[in-house]
Design a protein around this motif. Structure first.
Motif, PDB file in Angstrom:
ATOM      1  N   TYR A  50      -2.632 -14.742   2.771  1.00 25.02           N
ATOM      2  CA  TYR A  50      -1.971 -15.948   2.260  1.00 25.02           C
ATOM      3  C   TYR A  50      -2.745 -16.577   1.105  1.00 25.02           C
ATOM      4  N   LYS A  51      -4.093 -16.556   1.244  1.00 23.31           N
ATOM      5  CA  LYS A  51      -4.925 -17.287   0.273  1.00 23.31           C
ATOM      6  C   LYS A  51      -5.248 -16.501  -0.989  1.00 23.31           C
ATOM      7  N   LEU A  52      -5.353 -15.156  -0.859  1.00 25.14           N
ATOM      8  CA  LEU A  52      -5.841 -14.388  -2.006  1.00 25.14           C
ATOM      9  C   LEU A  52      -4.958 -13.203  -2.399  1.00 25.14           C
ATOM     10  N   THR A  53      -4.805 -12.217  -1.496  1.00 23.89           N
ATOM     11  CA  THR A  53      -4.193 -10.948  -1.942  1.00 23.89           C
ATOM     12  C   THR A  53      -2.725 -11.089  -2.347  1.00 23.89           C
ATOM     13  N   TRP A  54      -1.923 -11.838  -1.551  1.00 21.26           N
ATOM     14  CA  TRP A  54      -0.500 -11.965  -1.917  1.00 21.26           C
ATOM     15  C   TRP A  54      -0.317 -12.746  -3.227  1.00 21.26           C
ATOM     16  N   PRO A  55      -0.986 -13.921  -3.390  1.00 16.26           N
ATOM     17  CA  PRO A  55      -0.835 -14.622  -4.681  1.00 16.26           C
ATOM     18  C   PRO A  55      -1.251 -13.750  -5.879  1.00 16.26           C
ATOM     19  N   VAL A  56      -2.346 -12.980  -5.713  1.00 17.72           N
ATOM     20  CA  VAL A  56      -2.812 -12.121  -6.813  1.00 17.72           C
ATOM     21  C   VAL A  56      -1.778 -11.025  -7.104  1.00 17.72           C
ATOM     22  N   LEU A  57      -1.189 -10.448  -6.048  1.00 14.83           N
ATOM     23  CA  LEU A  57      -0.150  -9.423  -6.250  1.00 14.83           C
ATOM     24  C   LEU A  57       1.016 -10.005  -7.047  1.00 14.83           C
ATOM     25  N   MET A  58       1.426 -11.234  -6.704  1.00 16.74           N
ATOM     26  CA  MET A  58       2.546 -11.857  -7.418  1.00 16.74           C
ATOM     27  C   MET A  58       2.185 -12.131  -8.875  1.00 16.74           C
ATOM     28  N   ILE A  59       0.955 -12.579  -9.124  1.00 13.64           N
ATOM     29  CA  ILE A  59       0.512 -12.853 -10.506  1.00 13.64           C
ATOM     30  C   ILE A  59       0.575 -11.565 -11.341  1.00 13.64           C
ATOM     31  N   PHE A  60       0.029 -10.466 -10.782  1.00 13.70           N
ATOM     32  CA  PHE A  60       0.047  -9.189 -11.514  1.00 13.70           C
ATOM     33  C   PHE A  60       1.475  -8.672 -11.702  1.00 13.70           C
ATOM     34  N   SER A  61       2.319  -8.809 -10.666  1.00 11.36           N
ATOM     35  CA  SER A  61       3.700  -8.299 -10.741  1.00 11.36           C
ATOM     36  C   SER A  61       4.493  -9.054 -11.806  1.00 11.36           C
ATOM     37  N   ILE A  62       4.339 -10.396 -11.834  1.00 13.01           N
ATOM     38  CA  ILE A  62       5.057 -11.206 -12.818  1.00 13.01           C
ATOM     39  C   ILE A  62       4.493 -10.944 -14.226  1.00 13.01           C
TER      40      ILE A  62
ATOM     41  N   GLY B 210      -3.350  -5.783   3.990  1.00 14.64           N
ATOM     42  CA  GLY B 210      -4.312  -6.045   2.917  1.00 14.64           C
ATOM     43  C   GLY B 210      -4.561  -4.811   2.057  1.00 14.64           C
ATOM     44  N   ASN B 211      -4.693  -3.656   2.712  1.00 15.37           N
ATOM     45  CA  ASN B 211      -4.956  -2.421   1.963  1.00 15.37           C
ATOM     46  C   ASN B 211      -3.761  -1.975   1.132  1.00 15.37           C
ATOM     47  N   LEU B 212      -2.546  -2.158   1.687  1.00 14.83           N
ATOM     48  CA  LEU B 212      -1.350  -1.772   0.935  1.00 14.83           C
ATOM     49  C   LEU B 212      -1.156  -2.673  -0.276  1.00 14.83           C
ATOM     50  N   ILE B 213      -1.415  -3.971  -0.084  1.00 15.02           N
ATOM     51  CA  ILE B 213      -1.296  -4.907  -1.208  1.00 15.02           C
ATOM     52  C   ILE B 213      -2.376  -4.600  -2.234  1.00 15.02           C
ATOM     53  N   GLY B 214      -3.577  -4.284  -1.750  1.00 13.67           N
ATOM     54  CA  GLY B 214      -4.668  -3.908  -2.645  1.00 13.67           C
ATOM     55  C   GLY B 214      -4.272  -2.708  -3.482  1.00 13.67           C
TER      56      GLY B 214
ATOM     57  N   ILE C 202     -18.713  -2.867  -0.131  1.00 13.35           N
ATOM     58  CA  ILE C 202     -18.317  -2.773  -1.548  1.00 13.35           C
ATOM     59  C   ILE C 202     -17.681  -1.410  -1.828  1.00 13.35           C
ATOM     60  N   ILE C 203     -18.212  -0.360  -1.181  1.00 11.29           N
ATOM     61  CA  ILE C 203     -17.603   0.975  -1.339  1.00 11.29           C
ATOM     62  C   ILE C 203     -16.143   0.910  -0.876  1.00 11.29           C
ATOM     63  N   GLY C 204     -15.933   0.284   0.282  1.00 10.53           N
ATOM     64  CA  GLY C 204     -14.575   0.192   0.842  1.00 10.53           C
ATOM     65  C   GLY C 204     -13.622  -0.611  -0.021  1.00 10.53           C
ATOM     66  N   LEU C 205     -14.143  -1.689  -0.611  1.00  5.24           N
ATOM     67  CA  LEU C 205     -13.261  -2.568  -1.395  1.00  5.24           C
ATOM     68  C   LEU C 205     -13.002  -2.059  -2.806  1.00  5.24           C
ATOM     69  N   THR C 206     -13.961  -1.330  -3.383  1.00  8.03           N
ATOM     70  CA  THR C 206     -13.804  -0.942  -4.791  1.00  8.03           C
ATOM     71  C   THR C 206     -13.699   0.567  -4.996  1.00  8.03           C
ATOM     72  N   VAL C 207     -14.728   1.296  -4.571  1.00  6.76           N
ATOM     73  CA  VAL C 207     -14.798   2.739  -4.852  1.00  6.76           C
ATOM     74  C   VAL C 207     -13.603   3.477  -4.244  1.00  6.76           C
ATOM     75  N   VAL C 208     -13.325   3.212  -2.964  1.00  7.42           N
ATOM     76  CA  VAL C 208     -12.223   3.913  -2.290  1.00  7.42           C
ATOM     77  C   VAL C 208     -10.893   3.540  -2.955  1.00  7.42           C
ATOM     78  N   SER C 209     -10.744   2.248  -3.300  1.00  5.91           N
ATOM     79  CA  SER C 209      -9.487   1.802  -3.919  1.00  5.91           C
ATOM     80  C   SER C 209      -9.265   2.466  -5.271  1.00  5.91           C
ATOM     81  N   PHE C 210     -10.318   2.535  -6.088  1.00  5.56           N
ATOM     82  CA  PHE C 210     -10.191   3.191  -7.394  1.00  5.56           C
ATOM     83  C   PHE C 210      -9.852   4.669  -7.209  1.00  5.56           C
ATOM     84  N   ALA C 211     -10.569   5.333  -6.293  1.00  7.71           N
ATOM     85  CA  ALA C 211     -10.376   6.769  -6.101  1.00  7.71           C
ATOM     86  C   ALA C 211      -8.979   7.090  -5.577  1.00  7.71           C
TER      87      ALA C 211
END
Length: 315
Positions: free
Chosen positions: A100-112, A238-242, A38-47
């Motif tokens: 394919y299933k999660l990060t790219w579709p979410v990136l497109m949703i946020f970008s649009i 994944g990290n760059l898209i995140g 969870i630290i890797g997925l959230t805390v590091v990304s926010f920081a």
């Protein structure tokens, strides 16, 4: 020259401040017994989004909304064109199923979404900022659940175990240094960029989408290149898209919650945002063709050349 000095000093302080903030946040998370995943997925990304966040807030509050928006658009373009392009040139990048299933579709949703919010009324309002931020929280909950199920599938940011044993005093010192460096770094950068744009006779958005965006992408680029040369798993897709999702949802989301961001430069909606959408969209076919689950060297060359073309057109 003095203005360039301010820009460079601002970038150095932002990079250093971001590094201290990441360490302090991770240390504190270990103290609170939060799991490493969870630290890797959230805390590091926010920081790691903190430098962009402070630059956008500072710019929006100092009547430079174009810097606030193009700092994010430019950073997202640089993450894919520059960082991913150069990393793929050094060595092919593996792509996993979550892309394919999660990060790219979410990136497109946020970008649009960000395109629609800005195009709709030339303004990113407080309500739209709240919607973006809630969207980010929903995405993180889904990502964490998904990571608990398929541990190998999710790209989790590296977490430094050494920080687990650090004292509260040291964490407090790191937080203070990080906070001060980020604050003054964003002050110098925005002040220098505004003055530099004036000297050069270009719009503020141009400086934000090129110099500021490349500057804030340098840490990712350095880490990716070093990892790729050492033949370690380079900073993954994944990290760059995140990082791009965080830029839109947390940086623009939080900034809009503090102060509304108007679109004051026409090229943001007529050119810049389409480049961001294009770079985000093209990742899908690149990761599928010619072979699934990989971005090849020549595709890295294409991304990098597209980025150079973009910079050329901006100037």
């Amino acid at each position: 020259m003095e203005n360039i000095g301010f820009v460079i000093l601002g970038l150095i302080l932002l990079v250093a401040g971001g590094e201290f903030l990441v360490r302090a946040s991770v240390g504190l998370s270990f103290k609170l017994n939060i799991s490493k995943m969870i630290i890797g997925l959230t805390v590091v990304s926010f920081a790691t989004s903190a430098p962009e966040l402070l630059v956008s807030i500072n710019a929006a509050l100092n009547d430079s909304p174009a810097i606030a928006i193009n700092n994010v658009i430019g950073s997202n373009i640089a993450n894919i064109g520059l960082v991913l392009g150069i990393t793929a040139i050094i060595g092919p990048i593996a792509v996993n199923n979550t892309f394919y299933k999660l990060t790219w579709p979410v990136l497109m949703i946020f970008s649009i979404s960000i395109y629609y919010f800005l195009w709709n009324d030339n303004l990113l309002s407080m309500l739209e900022g709240i919607i973006l931020f809630i969207g980010l929280i929903v995405f993180l909950v889904i990502l964490i659940r998904s990571a608990q199920k398929n541990k190998d599938e999710i790209d989790i940011e590296e977490v430094d175990d050494a920080v687990a044993t650090v004292s509260y005093m040291k964490i407090f010192i790191w937080l203070t240094i990080g906070g001060l460096a980020l604050y003054f770094g964003s002050e110098f950068l925005v002040k220098g960029a505004k003055a530099f744009a004036l000297d050069m006779g270009v719009e503020e958005g141009v400086i934000a989408i090129t110099m500021i965006a490349i500057g804030t992408s340098v840490p990712e680029l350095a880490a990716s290149v070093i990892a790729a040369i050492k033949k370690e798993k380079a900073i993954s897709l994944g990290n760059l898209i995140g990082s791009n999702i965080f830029n839109i949802a947390s940086v623009l989301g939080i900034t809009a919650m503090i102060t509304e961001i108007p679109v004051v430069e026409a090229q943001i909606l007529s050119r810049d945002i389409f480049w961001m959408l294009g770079f985000a969209f093209v990742l899908f076919p690149l990761a599928f063709i010619p072979k699934k689950f990989g971005i090849e060297r020549y595709e890295g060359v294409l991304l990098f050349l597209a980025y150079i073309t973009f910079i050329y057109l901006v100037f």
